[in-house]
Write an enzyme that holds these catalytic residues in place. Structure first.
Site, short mmCIF file in Angstrom:
data_model
loop_
_atom_site.label_atom_id
_atom_site.label_comp_id
_atom_site.label_asym_id
_atom_site.label_seq_id
_atom_site.Cartn_x
_atom_site.Cartn_y
_atom_site.Cartn_z
N ASP A 59 -17.98 106.78 -102.68
CA ASP A 59 -18.51 106.02 -103.80
C ASP A 59 -19.63 105.10 -103.31
OD1 ASP A 59 -18.86 104.07 -105.89
OD2 ASP A 59 -16.85 104.53 -106.62
N SER A 79 -13.95 101.67 -113.05
CA SER A 79 -15.08 100.80 -112.71
C SER A 79 -15.00 99.49 -113.50
CB SER A 79 -16.39 101.55 -112.96
OG SER A 79 -17.47 100.89 -112.35
N HIS A 137 -18.10 108.24 -107.52
CA HIS A 137 -17.79 107.35 -108.64
C HIS A 137 -17.73 108.10 -109.98
CE1 HIS A 137 -17.41 103.11 -109.82
NE2 HIS A 137 -18.20 103.32 -110.87
#
Length: 284
Positions: free
Chosen positions: A228, A150, A261
């Site tokens: 995600d 991320s 995620h």
């Protein structure tokens, strides 16, 4: 430089340690983790840097990613830095939001007040921490790779493209690929760097590739979960794919159906990423 041991735990015949030190770069105490495989007792080991995402510390990857078994097998030292400076004197988002300030350093050197006195994560990761690690651990800094998740995926891609002489291999999980065009990135870049969007491009993986071209002989590995919730608004993997295609940068973008995620996603594919890096570093 003085290093204090927080903890050391035996894992897969290696040592998973957590350490802290006073940083001259971030002007505060910093904590990080290092996994050292048993093979490092015989020869200096290659290094993989793992950069974590928003809200994380060094602890998230160390305890959730499950990298120790594969790192032990491959003889890799894994270093997990914190994601920002911390402490009572370190500024945070005035509204207490998670996407700026503590836990959200974005792996750049801030130039704007009140951030610039502490938020120097680019220099910390690329200069101060490697020197400290080399002083205390059996690492071969001529063989370094970098990866992240991320915000940390953004960090891995940008630090690699800006320092290909340091990092010989790169990968990312769900990276923020085009922060200039993402709310997380826009907020952080505006606060840390000011309003000059041209300066922002020096911290955007897509812009760096388009402005400076590819790195030959390196394949970027990216895993993106298609379940995600941040993929469209914040992560924008299609933009990275487009930029790589335009400049001829080798990219393996794996779209993984149903994955989200979380660290469950990372733990599922972490072995692939470590083998990707081990193969690249073994060829040096």
């Amino acid at each position: 430089m003085t290093l204090t041991t927080v903890s050391e735990i035996y894992a897969f015949e290696g040592i998973q340690g957590v350490y802290k030190h006073a940083s001259d770069v971030t002007n505060c105490e910093m904590e990080f983790s290092v996994y050292v495989p048993s093979s490092a007792a015989l020869e200096m080991a290659p290094v993989v840097w793992y950069l974590s995402g928003l809200t994380c510390t060094q602890d998230n990857a160390t305890t959730k990613a499950g990298f120790q078994r594969t790192a032990s097998e491959l003889g890799l030292v894994i270093i997990c830095p914190d994601t920002s400076p911390r402490g009572e004197t370190v500024p945070d988002d005035p509204e207490g939001a998670y996407d700026l300030g503590l836990g959200a350093g974005f792996y750049l050197d801030a130039t704007e007040e009140p951030w610039s006195s502490h938020y120097q994560m680019y220099s910390y990761i690329t200069q101060e921490l490697p020197a400290l690690v080399a002083e205390h651990f059996p690492v071969d800094l001529g063989r370094q790779a970098i990866m992240g998740h991320s915000m940390g995926g953004h960090g891995a891609l940008t630090l690699w493209r800006k320092n290909p002489e340091l990092y010989k291999s790169v990968s990312a999980f769900s990276p923020i690929c085009h922060p200039i065009d993402a709310p997380w990135g826009q907020k952080a870049l505006n606060n840390y760097l000011g309003t000059d969007v041209g300066e922002w491009s020096n911290h955007d993986a897509c812009a760096l590739l388009l402005n400076h071209g590819p790195i030959e002989g390196v394949q970027i590995l990216v895993d993106q979960g298609m379940g995600d919730q941040f993929i469209e608004e914040q992560l924008k993997p299609d933009q990275l794919e487009l930029a790589c295609g335009m400049v001829g940068q080798d990219l393996l973008l794996r779209r993984q159906m149903d994955y989200d995620h979380s660290y469950y996603f990372i733990a599922t594919f972490i072995e692939d990423h470590l083998r990707h890096h081990a193969q690249a570093l073994a060829n040096l």
